[in-house]
Design an enzyme around this catalytic site. Structure first.
Site, PDB file in Angstrom:
ATOM      1  N   GLN A  10     -40.135  51.643  -8.590  1.00 59.01           N
ATOM      2  CA  GLN A  10     -40.802  50.715  -7.681  1.00 59.01           C
ATOM      3  C   GLN A  10     -40.887  49.372  -8.412  1.00 59.01           C
ATOM      4  OE1 GLN A  10     -42.016  52.019  -4.356  1.00 59.01           O
ATOM      5  NE2 GLN A  10     -40.390  53.377  -5.109  1.00 59.01           N
TER       6      GLN A  10
ATOM      7  N   GLY B 106     -49.004  51.389   2.206  1.00 62.59           N
ATOM      8  CA  GLY B 106     -47.778  51.818   1.540  1.00 62.59           C
ATOM      9  C   GLY B 106     -46.945  50.659   1.016  1.00 62.59           C
ATOM     10  N   HIS B 107     -45.886  51.005   0.298  1.00 63.97           N
ATOM     11  CA  HIS B 107     -45.042  49.970  -0.298  1.00 63.97           C
ATOM     12  C   HIS B 107     -44.287  49.166   0.766  1.00 63.97           C
ATOM     13  CE1 HIS B 107     -41.785  53.287  -1.117  1.00 63.97           C
ATOM     14  NE2 HIS B 107     -42.139  53.254   0.129  1.00 63.97           N
ATOM     15  N   ASN B 108     -44.129  47.893   0.477  1.00 63.88           N
ATOM     16  CA  ASN B 108     -43.354  46.972   1.322  1.00 63.88           C
ATOM     17  C   ASN B 108     -44.046  46.629   2.634  1.00 63.88           C
ATOM     18  OD1 ASN B 108     -41.288  47.359  -0.623  1.00 63.88           O
ATOM     19  ND2 ASN B 108     -40.653  49.176   0.496  1.00 63.88           N
TER      20      ASN B 108
END
Lengths: 352, 352, 352
Positions: A196, A237-239
């Site tokens: 990540q 969450g990511h992004n």
């Protein structure tokens, strides 16, 4: 700290009905106020308490003024005005600039001399702390973290590598910003961790609640725009990108790579899928689930509310038998010589 | 760190279409890549971005290769291959073996000399730390905790008494492993706490997300098998067993004494009851609720997705009136001289 | 520590069937017990294990005694009796009174000499720590926090300004009590933070789970009454009041200004709206949503349980077409010359 009603009226642009010399020492609810307290009325649910309050004065809007027997500060947005008066009456504790001797600061971290770093904080290489920043006890800032002026990390906030926090943003205890996102590639015999390598950018004037988590981006950054308000125990969450001034209540989860618009209001315990987008000015009722993109402003829901359990379980049983209803309708339609209904329901029935 | 496309193709077993001398310096998304970046295509949702990407090269599968105008690394599992390339390009920071002077280590704790224990960590008696373990800032390890080789506790991880963590497992900040389970025996005037005398065993190659909690067993241990991936803000109750390679998304809760099979995929915000078991290879849609055991592999759901609120509330109102539909059907059936439908629905109607 | 069955029978008021000299060294599950272990049977789900257990003795109620071939401790509430026996066999580690040298204690904090303050704890001005209190590693107590006798903060508990914790209350790691509530007043261009000037009062004999958050009151205090049991990852909003002996399972969220009665049992992953009240002795099934006040004791639910996904999505599709069912019924009623059904459903249909 006492302030006169007259001064409050002038400072916050209210119409004063009552004695300007009355001293206000504190705020209180309508129900518990006394002769030195200021109360407010914003939620009409509590209008009935107006008749009996012992408050020195009440902040309210013109429509509610008729029901009030105490002094009043009349204004268009009593809740916001109350908030500003409370901030005046209860000023934040002044900063004590400097770094507590028990804090651990890596060589090469840059800390503005007006900032306060509390006991037990750990700051890694390359951390940059702006003017008047407060870093509470047990905060941990990994390499390259940047805090703009007046950021407050209340206590025990963990910021991962290269996370940037905008000016005046407040982060409550236990929040984790910049942990690895949930990225694993499936293979025949398990999962491969996907590095990540993005980070998290949080805008100015954001508030992040206790024990809330915001994951670092898989490649690009996760972005929380200015003025966003996140309650406790929220998972981002990511992004994900959350648009300016959107507010999200507690226990809600936003899955990865989803974009949420500006000025949205998302209730508590909502579940939002990944890889979708939600338009500006969307309201989502608490405990709803969002599986597809929402392209138009408006209010959305998928919540059921509790019934008495025996009633509820009967409703569920009937729901699960709903195919039988369709069959009975078809039988009746045939018996009545009616052409089968030409709608999706009938068509669907015939294919089951 | 730059690597040539040719080297990547050889090392990761890809078919290279393009110039093997091209230098790759970083990874990027298809949308944001530049001439020094490697991108990948795994989710068909993003295939449209292939035509316009400025990436130096793209990792993709043979079926997608036709749409790609840049250099390519063609392979069967582009996401897993991308993950391995990213790990090469972004190596983890090297360990700095040793114990930070601000860490507090009880007499009798055994720490391998190749391990790193960061600032502010607290290690109790009987803790055993294996080779190359990373114990981040503010971690707290209670008596008897054992960490196998290459475990990473990123920061502020709390491990209760006798918790054992398998090799290479990564635990994100804020996770609490081995707090007391929720065990209280009801009595006439309240609750008696049930001592939680088991612990938690976490297998190798597990990942545990930020602020996730895994309770210690009431008697036997709570067990997380090898390769399990847990996202953020997940609650795992006491005595739960999660089978190898199962992945669970954020905000999900698994109640006590439930067994989950191997290779399951459980969406976010799922609620799983206690004392049930779920078979291997079960998929559960996000925001579902599992009240009974699931004995067969397959996909399961109980999710509703949002509608516009006025539509939704009308649907709910109709759902709550579903008994009336049954009554109208019976009336029609009688009028048509039809024998009452001999199904569960009709029978049930007659008993309401 | 070994105790004889005879002593256990006398001390805990059980009828002993078996040899009073048998030594009990530990507790075990029915399935895993050996000749030195005491097991118990409380959940009838496990009754089948009684025939094969190798336990030295089993704690059970009179109704189960017939199926048991080992020695027995017979009593009316075997789970509570088991809990007390386990507490005897597994005594808590004795306190080590005093303040660890790495703890940071502000001048003016008052700590009873019988209390233990562990490594890395940070105590601000005006903190008062009662007799025999345990303050675990990495706890952070802001100004004015008061801990009554025998409170246990297991590790990494964060208590905000003026929070008061009642005697014998246990708080698991990661809990945050007294962070700011989610109070923001909307204005044309964003939100104004509403100062959260109340605090949190937690009664005696409460348990608060890992990473659970309880917000401070906006004006009056948030109140958790005596004997309340809160599991992990629960969110309690500002101004909530939870009545005595109520138990709430993990991942549940209670929004602000809601009052919950005494002796309620609330399942996991429940969402409770703000500004409502729930009566005493209410049971709420896991994964339910409570939007309105509940005024009567009883069991309530709004949960759906998973089906196989293809079945479930067909049920949902039918649910969303339920208006069409009503239209088909009306058509049949007209064809049959029946007067339209005079019920809410029919009336509602006619207005759609």
């Amino acid at each position: 700290m006492a302030v006169s009603l007259g001064e409050l009226a002038v400072r916050f642009g209210c119409e004063l009905r009552g004695d300007p010399a009355t001293a206000i020492e504190r705020v209180a609810t309508l129900a518990h106020a006394d002769a030195h307290s200021l109360a407010f009325l914003a939620n009409p649910r509590y209008r009935g308490q107006l008749a009996d309050t012992r408050a020195a004065a009440v902040v309210l809007n013109p429509a509610s003024a008729a029901g009030c027997r105490t002094a009043m500060l009349v204004c268009d947005n009593p809740y916001a005005t109350y908030a500003r008066i409370a901030a005046l009456l209860y000023p934040a504790a002044p900063l004590v600039p400097g770094v507590h001797p028990s804090a651990v600061v890596a060589a090469g971290a840059r800390i503005d001399p007006s900032a306060q770093v509390c006991a037990g904080a750990v700051l890694a290489q390359g951390v940059v702390i702006g003017p008047r920043v407060f870093v509470g006890p047990h905060c941990s800032l990994d390499r390259g973290v940047q805090l703009e002026p007046d950021v407050q990390l209340v206590a025990r906030v963990t910021l991962g590598r290269d996370v940037r926090i905008g000016a005046r943003t407040v982060i409550q205890p236990g929040a984790v910003i910049g942990a690895d996102g949930f990225g694993f590639a499936p293979e025949r015999h398990g999962w491969v961790k996907v590095p990540q390598v993005g980070s998290v950018r949080v805008g100015p004037d954001v508030e992040i609640g206790a024990n809330t988590t915001i994951d670092r981006g898989a490649i690009d950054d996760t972005v929380i725009e200015e003025g966003v308000k996140l309650d406790n125990l929220i998972q981002i969450g990511h992004n994900v990108r959350i648009g300016a001034h959107t507010a999200i209540a507690g226990c809600t989860g936003i899955s990865g790579s989803t974009t949420i618009g500006r000025r949205c209001m998302i209730g508590g315990a909502v579940n939002v899928n990944g890889h979708i987008s939600i338009a500006d000015d969307v309201l989502i009722a608490g405990a709803s689930s969002v599986s597809r993109s929402i392209t138009r402003a408006g209010a959305y829901a998928s919540t059921f509310t509790v019934e008495e359990a025996h009633t509820w379980w009967r409703l569920v049983a009937r729901f699960k038998r709903s195919a039988a209803l369709g069959a009975r309708l078809r039988r009746l339609e045939r018996a009545a010589g009616l052409k089968p209904a030409d709608d999706a329901d009938a068509r669907n029935d015939q294919h089951e």
